[in-house]
Structure formats: C-alpha cells, structure tokens
Write a protein that holds these residues in place. Structure first.
Motif, PDB file in Angstrom:
ATOM      1  N   ILE A 121      -6.085  -3.216  -4.334  1.00  0.00           N
ATOM      2  CA  ILE A 121      -5.274  -1.820  -3.605  1.00  0.00           C
ATOM      3  C   ILE A 121      -6.093  -0.640  -5.118  1.00  0.00           C
ATOM      4  O   ILE A 121      -4.915  -0.671  -5.857  1.00  0.00           O
ATOM      5  N   GLU A 181       0.662   3.734  -2.940  1.00  0.00           N
ATOM      6  CA  GLU A 181       0.391   5.454  -2.485  1.00  0.00           C
ATOM      7  C   GLU A 181       1.644   6.531  -2.992  1.00  0.00           C
ATOM      8  O   GLU A 181       1.268   7.329  -3.041  1.00  0.00           O
ATOM      9  N   ALA A 182       2.747   5.675  -3.316  1.00  0.00           N
ATOM     10  CA  ALA A 182       3.574   6.413  -3.526  1.00  0.00           C
ATOM     11  C   ALA A 182       3.980   6.867  -5.341  1.00  0.00           C
ATOM     12  O   ALA A 182       4.913   7.340  -6.112  1.00  0.00           O
ATOM     13  N   VAL A 194      -5.197   2.718  -7.464  1.00  0.00           N
ATOM     14  CA  VAL A 194      -4.147   2.942  -7.861  1.00  0.00           C
ATOM     15  C   VAL A 194      -4.411   4.821  -8.515  1.00  0.00           C
ATOM     16  O   VAL A 194      -4.986   4.208  -9.851  1.00  0.00           O
ATOM     17  N   GLU A 195      -3.609   5.451  -8.975  1.00  0.00           N
ATOM     18  CA  GLU A 195      -3.331   6.837  -9.700  1.00  0.00           C
ATOM     19  C   GLU A 195      -2.442   6.710 -11.175  1.00  0.00           C
ATOM     20  O   GLU A 195      -1.890   6.480 -10.284  1.00  0.00           O
ATOM     21  N   THR A 230       0.783  -1.246  -0.212  1.00  0.00           N
ATOM     22  CA  THR A 230      -0.201   0.101   0.362  1.00  0.00           C
ATOM     23  C   THR A 230       1.338   1.261   0.165  1.00  0.00           C
ATOM     24  O   THR A 230       0.797   1.760  -1.107  1.00  0.00           O
ATOM     25  N   PRO A 231       1.473   1.043   0.965  1.00  0.00           N
ATOM     26  CA  PRO A 231       2.719   2.740   1.260  1.00  0.00           C
ATOM     27  C   PRO A 231       2.957   2.905  -0.181  1.00  0.00           C
ATOM     28  O   PRO A 231       3.561   4.566  -1.404  1.00  0.00           O
TER      29      PRO A 231
END
Length: 278
Positions: free
Chosen positions: A272, A241-242, A274-275, A237-238
């Motif tokens: 998850i 997000e990065a 994500v963009e 997840t981190p």
C-alpha cells in the motif's frame, strides 16, 4: 510517496518463549518480504500464560538471524529499567544488527499481570512518566558519544561516556506509545521519531492523532513514523490513508502459537502506498 511497512508484533509467551524459535520466524518473515519484527516486553502474564521470554535476548537472536528486518521492543517500560544499562544495550544491539534497532517505549502497566507491584516497581503513572522522560534524556545524551552529566530527580549519570555509539545517528529511533487524545504521551511522541497508539479503535482516531502530531512537529523536517497494531486479516488501507506508516500484525497473547504466526508470515506483507509524515 512510500509504502506502508509491515511487521509482526509478537508476545514472547509459551510457544514463543523460545528465542531460537522466534529467530527462525524472523528469518522466515524476512525471506517472505516483511519489514520488521517487534516483541513485547513483560516479566510475566496472567493465566493461562506460564512461560515468558526476555525481550533483549530474543532481539539479539533476531539480529543475528536476519540481515534486513527492523526490530525492537514494542514497548519497553523504561521506568522499570536502568537507563544507563539500556543505553549500553541499545548501542550494542544496534551495532550488532548494522543499525536496525527501533526502541519502543511506554509507561508500562500493572493491569494484566501485576508485574510492577509484584517486583516493587513504581505504580504511580505520573512518576513513571517522569522516569520515562528522564530516561529518554539520558539515552539521547548517551547515544551522542559525549560524556553524560545528568543529575535528575530519579537518575544520576555523572561524566560517563557510552562508547561505541549506535550505528544510527544521531541515535536509535524512538517510538513512544500512548493513548490517542492524551496530551502528555502525544507531546512525548512528537519529541522523538514515532508514535505507537494504544487501543486505537478507528481510522478517524488515527487521522486526529496524525493531525495533532503534525502540528506539534511543525518545525521538524525529518520523516516520522506512526505504527498501528491490527489483527491479521484486517485491511490496513483506511489506517494508511489516515497516516499510518507501519502496520503491526498483532496476536492474542493467550492463544498465539508458532503455527499461527507462521501462517501470517506466509500470507505475506501488504503493498500500500502512503505519504511519509514529517
């Protein structure tokens, strides 16, 4: 928004040196909802590893055993391969799979098994970088279907057409490997379709990488991938997000086994959001 894609990243060593066994794993992964299977490209590895399979034959087995999975070498050291032959291999494999090949590329290293020095390959990193970039120019031209006229420092291709073309247009997606923070690999990766960070230690590093790539690609509008290798059980997840768009489950090359990989497959991929990077 899209979702973080999940893949296996397999060293083709010892128990995984059997292409049919790896093809069966890929079929199980596809059935379990995984998005990809990528394989290492080595001639040999340090002890205790004794058996090493060819990646291209193994990828062909994966292509015929699956219908949806994305797959490819991650990464192939192009400086020890002839680019004209790679152009033909990649186009053929992409057609065999219905357009599912991703080509991971990098400099390669003599560090772990001395495979470059043992086979008389170029040891200078700068020269291998030149060979890598020149090879990528040839591949891009070859995948266009038009005659290739290349006269470079390291390679010559004089009026050769590489037909049939890959299914994917304008060509097979290329993910370039490199150490975070190194300028040349980052610029190389920005010219292509994805980045595979080597020795990534923290999500903050990845955020810096994504910021740099976004800046280098500010004139581009096509989606872009960042594939992060993480040991099974690590929370991706981190890293999502990065800016990661793929996570690759990585395995210890000296301890990997069929049973271990099968256990990770059955644990399942992640879900998850994500963009997508552009």
């Amino acid at each position: 928004m899209t979702r973080l894609r999940s893949a296996l990243w397999l060293p083709l060593f010892d128990g995984l040196a059997d292409p049919m066994a790896v093809a069966r794993l890929a079929a199980e992964a596809e059935e379990a909802g995984w998005d990809g299977v990528f394989v290492w490209d080595h001639l040999r590895w340090r002890a205790p590893v004794g058996h090493v399979a060819d990646p291209w034959i193994t990828l062909t087995a994966i292509a015929t055993a699956t219908e949806r999975l994305r797959f490819g070498p991650m990464v192939t050291p192009l400086a020890r391969r002839r680019p004209a032959k790679v152009a033909k291999e990649t186009a053929t494999l992409d057609r065999l799979s219905g357009g599912r090949l991703t080509l991971g590329v990098g400099l390669g290293s003599d560090r772990f098994a001395g495979e470059l020095s043992a086979t008389g390959e170029e040891l200078d990193d700068r020269l291998r970088g030149e060979m890598l970039d020149e090879s990528l120019e040839i591949l891009t031209a070859a995948w266009s279907g038009r005659p290739v006229h290349h006269h470079g420092r390291h390679y010559t291709v004089d009026g050769v057409s590489f037909l049939p073309r890959p299914v994917q247009l304008p060509g097979v997606p290329v993910w370039a490997a490199g150490f975070p923070g190194k300028a040349k690999p980052m610029r190389r990766a920005a010219r292509h379709d994805g980045f595979f960070p080597v020795n990534l230690e923290h999500p903050d590093q990845l955020a810096d990488v994504v910021a740099t790539l976004t800046d280098l690609r500010r004139q581009e509008t096509t989606p872009y991938d960042v594939a992060v290798p993480l040991p099974p059980g690590t929370d991706p997840t981190p890293f999502a997000e990065a800016g990661a768009t793929w996570w690759l489950a990585e395995f210890d090359p000296e301890e990997v086994s069929l049973d271990q990989v099968r256990g990770v497959i059955h644990d399942g991929p992640v879900d998850i959001a994500v963009e997508q990077i552009r």
